[in-house]
Structures are given as structure tokens and as C-alpha cells.
Design a protein around this motif. Structure first.
Motif, PDB file in Angstrom:
ATOM      1  N   MET A  90      18.010 -29.440 -25.418  1.00 17.28           N
ATOM      2  CA  MET A  90      18.920 -28.740 -26.329  1.00 17.28           C
ATOM      3  C   MET A  90      19.878 -29.711 -27.011  1.00 17.28           C
ATOM      4  SD  MET A  90      19.758 -25.387 -23.977  1.00 17.28           S
ATOM      5  CE  MET A  90      21.049 -24.824 -25.087  1.00 17.28           C
ATOM      6  N   ILE A  91      20.333 -30.707 -26.254  1.00 22.83           N
ATOM      7  CA  ILE A  91      21.227 -31.722 -26.835  1.00 22.83           C
ATOM      8  C   ILE A  91      20.507 -32.505 -27.923  1.00 22.83           C
ATOM      9  CG2 ILE A  91      22.476 -33.866 -26.357  1.00 22.83           C
ATOM     10  CD1 ILE A  91      23.113 -32.715 -23.575  1.00 22.83           C
ATOM     11  N   VAL A  92      19.249 -32.861 -27.672  1.00 24.88           N
ATOM     12  CA  VAL A  92      18.445 -33.585 -28.663  1.00 24.88           C
ATOM     13  C   VAL A  92      18.304 -32.754 -29.934  1.00 24.88           C
ATOM     14  CG1 VAL A  92      16.118 -34.431 -29.197  1.00 24.88           C
ATOM     15  CG2 VAL A  92      17.180 -34.988 -27.002  1.00 24.88           C
ATOM     16  N   ILE A  93      18.036 -31.455 -29.768  1.00 23.02           N
ATOM     17  CA  ILE A  93      17.919 -30.564 -30.929  1.00 23.02           C
ATOM     18  C   ILE A  93      19.220 -30.567 -31.727  1.00 23.02           C
ATOM     19  CG2 ILE A  93      17.710 -28.147 -31.656  1.00 23.02           C
ATOM     20  CD1 ILE A  93      15.745 -27.722 -29.369  1.00 23.02           C
ATOM     21  N   GLY A  94      20.352 -30.459 -31.023  1.00 24.01           N
ATOM     22  CA  GLY A  94      21.646 -30.409 -31.694  1.00 24.01           C
ATOM     23  C   GLY A  94      21.965 -31.673 -32.461  1.00 24.01           C
ATOM     24  N   ILE A  95      21.757 -32.835 -31.829  1.00 22.95           N
ATOM     25  CA  ILE A  95      22.088 -34.108 -32.463  1.00 22.95           C
ATOM     26  C   ILE A  95      21.189 -34.376 -33.662  1.00 22.95           C
ATOM     27  CG2 ILE A  95      22.105 -36.614 -32.149  1.00 22.95           C
ATOM     28  CD1 ILE A  95      23.010 -36.140 -29.278  1.00 22.95           C
ATOM     29  N   PHE A  96      19.883 -34.154 -33.500  1.00 20.77           N
ATOM     30  CA  PHE A  96      18.963 -34.401 -34.613  1.00 20.77           C
ATOM     31  C   PHE A  96      19.178 -33.394 -35.747  1.00 20.77           C
ATOM     32  CE2 PHE A  96      16.774 -37.299 -31.867  1.00 20.77           C
ATOM     33  CZ  PHE A  96      16.116 -38.170 -32.725  1.00 20.77           C
ATOM     34  N   ALA A  97      19.546 -32.155 -35.414  1.00 20.79           N
ATOM     35  CA  ALA A  97      19.844 -31.164 -36.453  1.00 20.79           C
ATOM     36  C   ALA A  97      21.037 -31.620 -37.286  1.00 20.79           C
ATOM     37  CB  ALA A  97      20.118 -29.801 -35.830  1.00 20.79           C
ATOM     38  N   ILE A  98      22.025 -32.194 -36.630  1.00 21.14           N
ATOM     39  CA  ILE A  98      23.200 -32.705 -37.340  1.00 21.14           C
ATOM     40  C   ILE A  98      22.808 -33.864 -38.256  1.00 21.14           C
ATOM     41  CG2 ILE A  98      25.371 -33.971 -37.031  1.00 21.14           C
ATOM     42  CD1 ILE A  98      25.807 -32.228 -34.506  1.00 21.14           C
ATOM     43  N   MET A  99      21.942 -34.758 -37.765  1.00 20.77           N
ATOM     44  CA  MET A  99      21.512 -35.892 -38.587  1.00 20.77           C
ATOM     45  C   MET A  99      20.702 -35.427 -39.792  1.00 20.77           C
ATOM     46  SD  MET A  99      20.772 -39.079 -35.987  1.00 20.77           S
ATOM     47  CE  MET A  99      19.667 -38.234 -34.857  1.00 20.77           C
ATOM     48  N   PHE A 100      19.840 -34.429 -39.587  1.00 19.96           N
ATOM     49  CA  PHE A 100      19.105 -33.868 -40.727  1.00 19.96           C
ATOM     50  C   PHE A 100      20.076 -33.211 -41.705  1.00 19.96           C
ATOM     51  CE2 PHE A 100      15.058 -34.008 -38.271  1.00 19.96           C
ATOM     52  CZ  PHE A 100      14.263 -34.562 -39.256  1.00 19.96           C
ATOM     53  N   LYS A 101      21.097 -32.555 -41.186  1.00 20.88           N
ATOM     54  CA  LYS A 101      22.098 -31.930 -42.047  1.00 20.88           C
ATOM     55  C   LYS A 101      22.797 -32.982 -42.909  1.00 20.88           C
ATOM     56  CE  LYS A 101      26.533 -29.490 -41.911  1.00 20.88           C
ATOM     57  NZ  LYS A 101      27.642 -29.027 -41.053  1.00 20.88           N
ATOM     58  N   GLU A 123      20.805 -24.549 -40.925  1.00 20.71           N
ATOM     59  CA  GLU A 123      19.740 -23.645 -40.492  1.00 20.71           C
ATOM     60  C   GLU A 123      18.370 -24.294 -40.683  1.00 20.71           C
ATOM     61  OE1 GLU A 123      22.133 -22.778 -42.612  1.00 20.71           O
ATOM     62  OE2 GLU A 123      23.342 -21.442 -41.338  1.00 20.71           O
ATOM     63  N   LYS A 124      18.145 -24.903 -41.856  1.00 21.47           N
ATOM     64  CA  LYS A 124      16.868 -25.569 -42.098  1.00 21.47           C
ATOM     65  C   LYS A 124      16.731 -26.808 -41.233  1.00 21.47           C
ATOM     66  CE  LYS A 124      15.394 -24.097 -46.665  1.00 21.47           C
ATOM     67  NZ  LYS A 124      14.833 -24.541 -47.959  1.00 21.47           N
ATOM     68  N   ALA A 125      17.848 -27.473 -40.976  1.00 20.23           N
ATOM     69  CA  ALA A 125      17.821 -28.676 -40.143  1.00 20.23           C
ATOM     70  C   ALA A 125      17.347 -28.333 -38.729  1.00 20.23           C
ATOM     71  CB  ALA A 125      19.200 -29.319 -40.104  1.00 20.23           C
ATOM     72  N   ARG A 126      17.916 -27.264 -38.151  1.00 19.30           N
ATOM     73  CA  ARG A 126      17.503 -26.851 -36.804  1.00 19.30           C
ATOM     74  C   ARG A 126      16.032 -26.455 -36.793  1.00 19.30           C
ATOM     75  NH1 ARG A 126      22.535 -23.811 -36.364  1.00 19.30           N
ATOM     76  NH2 ARG A 126      24.033 -24.967 -35.095  1.00 19.30           N
ATOM     77  N   HIS A 181      11.871 -37.872 -48.189  1.00 20.06           N
ATOM     78  CA  HIS A 181      13.167 -38.492 -47.932  1.00 20.06           C
ATOM     79  C   HIS A 181      13.020 -39.583 -46.872  1.00 20.06           C
ATOM     80  CE1 HIS A 181      17.379 -38.977 -46.905  1.00 20.06           C
ATOM     81  NE2 HIS A 181      17.709 -38.188 -47.913  1.00 20.06           N
ATOM     82  N   PRO A 182      13.423 -40.820 -47.156  1.00 18.84           N
ATOM     83  CA  PRO A 182      13.200 -41.943 -46.219  1.00 18.84           C
ATOM     84  C   PRO A 182      13.874 -41.757 -44.867  1.00 18.84           C
ATOM     85  CG  PRO A 182      14.733 -42.572 -47.973  1.00 18.84           C
ATOM     86  CD  PRO A 182      14.140 -41.258 -48.367  1.00 18.84           C
ATOM     87  N   THR A 183      15.108 -41.262 -44.861  1.00 24.55           N
ATOM     88  CA  THR A 183      15.820 -41.081 -43.595  1.00 24.55           C
ATOM     89  C   THR A 183      15.193 -39.970 -42.771  1.00 24.55           C
ATOM     90  OG1 THR A 183      17.865 -41.795 -44.665  1.00 24.55           O
ATOM     91  CG2 THR A 183      18.078 -40.679 -42.555  1.00 24.55           C
ATOM     92  N   ARG A 184      14.821 -38.880 -43.426  1.00 28.10           N
ATOM     93  CA  ARG A 184      14.199 -37.771 -42.704  1.00 28.10           C
ATOM     94  C   ARG A 184      12.858 -38.186 -42.106  1.00 28.10           C
ATOM     95  NH1 ARG A 184      15.340 -33.570 -47.608  1.00 28.10           N
ATOM     96  NH2 ARG A 184      17.612 -33.727 -47.559  1.00 28.10           N
ATOM     97  N   ARG A 185      12.131 -39.053 -42.797  1.00 23.11           N
ATOM     98  CA  ARG A 185      10.857 -39.538 -42.247  1.00 23.11           C
ATOM     99  C   ARG A 185      11.099 -40.329 -40.959  1.00 23.11           C
ATOM    100  NH1 ARG A 185       9.445 -40.795 -47.712  1.00 23.11           N
ATOM    101  NH2 ARG A 185       9.886 -42.997 -47.326  1.00 23.11           N
ATOM    102  N   LYS A 186      12.148 -41.149 -40.937  1.00 17.91           N
ATOM    103  CA  LYS A 186      12.471 -41.925 -39.734  1.00 17.91           C
ATOM    104  C   LYS A 186      12.850 -40.998 -38.585  1.00 17.91           C
ATOM    105  CE  LYS A 186      14.238 -45.784 -42.511  1.00 17.91           C
ATOM    106  NZ  LYS A 186      15.459 -46.534 -42.910  1.00 17.91           N
ATOM    107  N   LEU A 187      13.671 -39.982 -38.884  1.00 23.96           N
ATOM    108  CA  LEU A 187      14.071 -39.030 -37.855  1.00 23.96           C
ATOM    109  C   LEU A 187      12.872 -38.246 -37.340  1.00 23.96           C
ATOM    110  CD1 LEU A 187      17.352 -37.625 -39.473  1.00 23.96           C
ATOM    111  CD2 LEU A 187      17.178 -39.282 -37.610  1.00 23.96           C
TER     112      LEU A 187
END
Length: 220
Positions: free
Chosen positions: A15-26, A33-36, A59-65
Motif C-alpha cells: 500500500m505504501i508503494v502504491i501511495g508513493i508511486f501514485a504521488i510521483m505519477f501525479k 485518481e488516474k495516477a493511482r 512521457h519519459p519520467t512515467r516510463r521510468k516509473l
């Protein structure tokens, strides 16, 4: 019971991983909502529509994530399966273990619906945004699509220190230096042929046509 506790800890980490990566996608321009949704889709390997996948691929950053999440997904899937096999093989599923898992799920749902989650996300978002690692990971660039006789079509990512941020297309005077904005990708919305009163935002991806030298000078 120790195995059940370990399993619950792994779920918390998940759940923590989901939260942190959702924030980075945001932070790359997606709505939360789309990030999660993107993060959960990548972690569970459920996939999504072609249009939504383009939000990641372009998107280059989103591809890395996304690449990092695919690796995490592989490891977490193996871990989940091993825990499940361990529970079944050792007959550890009993009233106490089921009750512990149900209590955890109830507490998790209450937490996800509370204001505390939003406060924690805001703190994490600030920490991530100000970190040197994120600035390096989320570097902007100019991606040239085509060039011909001193003119080009290219994609431009606006960085937070770009002088266009906060100004409208009309006030930017881009036309005066032979640069025409063809579209603006906000991550959650694509605006084709934007109106002159559109206000540029941080993380906007522009598709522009114009003088090659002026584009390099303006956006570099």
C-alpha cells in the motif's frame, strides 16, 4: 500467526508503494485518481486501454516509473504466491488468522477514507518534489519529431523554472519568434489547437512547430 503477521506487513508495504508511486505519477501531470489507477494496473498486471497506456509511454519520467513498478510487481507476485502456498501447506488458516486479516482490511479501508491519508500524501508529495533524485529523474527535454530546412515539429516539456509558466499563449509572444503551439498534453487531458488565452502550467507537454533555432533557444 507469525506468517499471517508477515503477510499483513507485506500488504502494508504494498500500500505504501502504491501511495508513493501514485504521488510521483501525479507530479508528472496526472490527476491523483488516474495516477493511482495506473500504479495499481502496473502492479497487478491487469493492463488498461491503449489511450491510457499512451499517457505512460509518451512521457519519459512515467516510463521510468512504470519500469520500476513492473519489477516490483514481479517480486511482489512471487512473494504473495509463496505466502499463500505457505499458509495452505501448513494449515495456518484458522479463525484467528482470518480475524486478523479482516481487522486489517477494515482498518485499511477506514484509513483510506480519512483526512489523515490526504495530509500524509501532501507531506510525501512535498518531500518527493523537493528531492534531488526526483529532479534528476523528472528531467525535461525536447523531443524532435521532424526537421526540415530550419523548421521542426517537436515535443517540449515545460520545467518549473520555464518563463512560460503562468502566462497565456497570447502573452508569451511565441508567434513573434515563429513558434506555434499545436497541442498541450496535461497528462489527464489533451488539448488540440489550444486557445490564445490558455495559461501554461508546470509539467505541460507541448507539441510545437516553428523555427528550429528559436525553439532550441527558448526551451533549452
Amino acid at each position: 500467526m507469525r506468517t499471517v503477521a508477515t503477510f499483513i506487513i507485506c500488504l502494508i508495504i504494498f500500500m505504501i508503494v502504491i501511495g508513493i508511486f501514485a504521488i510521483m505519477f501525479k507530479l508528472t501531470g496526472l490527476s491523483i485518481e488516474k495516477a493511482r489507477f495506473q500504479v495499481i494496473s502496473l502492479l497487478t498486471s491487469t493492463g488498461y486501454t491503449t489511450k491510457e497506456s499512451e499517457l505512460i509511454a509518451q512521457h519519459p519520467t512515467r516510463r521510468k516509473l512504470a519500469s520500476a513498478l513492473m519489477i516490483i510487481s514481479y517480486v511482489s507476485t512471487l512473494t504473495f504466491i509463496s505466502f499463500l502456498v505457505n499458509l495452505l501447506s501448513k494449515s495456518l488458516i484458522n479463525v484467528k488468522s482470518i480475524a486478523a486479516i479482516l481487522i486489517f482490511i477494515i482498518l485499511a479501508v477506514i484509513f483510506l477514507k480519512s483526512q489523515l491519508l490526504e495530509s500524509i500524501e501532501n507531506i510525501i508529495e512535498h518531500i518527493v518534489e523537493e528531492s534531488r533524485l526526483w529532479r534528476k529523474l523528472n528531467s525535461r527535454y525536447i523531443n524532435f519529431i521532424t526537421k526540415h530546412k530550419g523548421y521542426c515539429i517537436c515535443e517540449v516539456y515545460l520545467s518549473e523554472n520555464c518563463d512560460l509558466i503562468g502566462s497565456s499563449i497570447r502573452d508569451s509572444n511565441l508567434l513573434n519568434i515563429e513558434i506555434k503551439v499545436l497541442s498541450i498534453d496535461q497528462g489527464h487531458e489533451l488539448i488540440n489547437f489550444p486557445m490564445p488565452d490558455y495559461i501554461f502550467r508546470d509539467n505541460d507537454k507541448l507539441t510545437v512547430y516553428g523555427n528550429l533555432h528559436n525553439i532550441k533557444h527558448k526551451f533549452h
